[in-house]
Design an enzyme around this catalytic site. Structure first.
Site: not given
Ligand code: NAD
Length: 260
Positions: A142, A155
């Site tokens: 991130s 985080y």
């Molecule tokens: P999201 O909530 O849409 O998806 C997260 C996924 O992880 C889901 O499929 C959920 O079921 C799964 N998950 C959650 N807990 C879990 C567990 N204990 N075991 C297995 N799976 C699990 O989130 P997202 O926004 O797509 O984020 C995905 C990644 O990208 C994360 O690592 C997040 O930190 C990173 N990220 C997101 C953003 C953003 O703005 N959305 C920005 C930077 C980084």
């Protein structure tokens, strides 16, 4: 399908992980979709993807907060498809609170899912990739792996840790045809983020566009969300021959956030 390469994407029933899984399926890779639940809709995500792209897609339930689950996920993927060629450590959760009020159990869960899981999956994947003489480990970190924001102690700590893990593993596998890199997205419009917009509109008495520009994208100079497809395309790029010498670093996809 034998002969095709296999990609595991942790936490891939939603958002960024889902888009990455679809991008690999569209390239006819064998794909492992993962989440911690075992509901019919989880398996449906994999079945629909398989049908749409004529690819082999398996849903494997594994809770990334548990060391044993992380390790068996990779082992099961190898059993199912015969190899593990790409590992995308994507699963992640968030909790927002000041450090002095941060619930200790949320700290533990965030460090486990966002950081420690990547250690466990990577540890099992490396020997499998060495056997193939080729592998790509891609950690979805991130902008918060590079800079901090208040109220996100766990985080930000986890994502900084992910960059440390990325560099260390990259050095260890450098002569084995394997690379390890991170992607650092800024604000990505995932269903999770989209769902917050109506509440923010109410809380700030703003229209949708103002909430997005002045509240959500305050730190993102382009004033636009990153798309899940842009993160997925960056992931595929890191698996291409053009990226074979990119190792132990990160690619920021953050609209300029960390340039400031
Ligand atoms: P999201 O909530 O849409 O998806 C997260 C996924 O992880 C889901 O499929 C959920 O079921 C799964 N998950 C959650 N807990 C879990 C567990 N204990 N075991 C297995 N799976 C699990 O989130 P997202 O926004 O797509 O984020 C995905 C990644 O990208 C994360 O690592 C997040 O930190 C990173 N990220 C997101 C953003 C953003 O703005 N959305 C920005 C930077 C980084």
């Amino acid at each position: 399908m034998p002969g095709r390469k296999t990609a595991i994407i942790t936490g891939s029933t939603s958002g960024i992980g889902l888009a990455i899984a679809k991008a690999f399926a569209a390239e006819r890779w064998n794909v492992v979709v993962n989440s911690f639940t075992d509901a019919p809709q989880d398996h449906a995500v994999a079945d629909i993807m398989a049908e749409e792209h004529a690819a082999e897609v398996a849903y494997i339930q594994a809770d990334m907060s548990k060391a044993a689950d992380c390790r068996t996920l990779v082992a099961k993927a190898a059993e199912t498809f015969g190899s593990v060629d790409v590992l995308v450590n994507n699963a992640g959760i968030q909790h927002v609170a000041p450090a002095e009020e941060f619930p200790p159990q949320m700290w533990d869960a965030i460090i486990a899912i966002n950081l420690t899981s990547a250690f466990h999956t990577t540890a099992v994947a490396i020997p499998l990739m060495k056997k193939e003489g080729w592998g790509r480990i891609i950690n979805i970190a991130s902008a918060h792996g590079l800079v901090a924001s208040p109220f996100k102690a766990a985080y930000v700590s986890a994502k900084h840790g992910v960059l440390g893990l990325t560099k260390t593993v990259a050095l260890e596998v450098a002569t084995s045809g394997i690379t390890c890199n991170a992607i650092c997205p800024g604000y990505v419009l995932t269903p999770l983020v989209e769902a917050q917009i109506p509440d923010q509109m109410k809380a700030h008495d703003m229209d949708r566009e103002t909430v997005i520009r002045d509240v959500m994208l305050r730190k993102q100079p382009t004033k636009q969300f990153i798309t899940v497809e842009q993160v997925a395309a960056t992931t595929l790029f890191l698996c291409s021959d053009a990226a074979a010498q990119i190792n132990g670093t990160h690619i920021s996809v953050d609209g300029g956030w960390t340039a400031e």
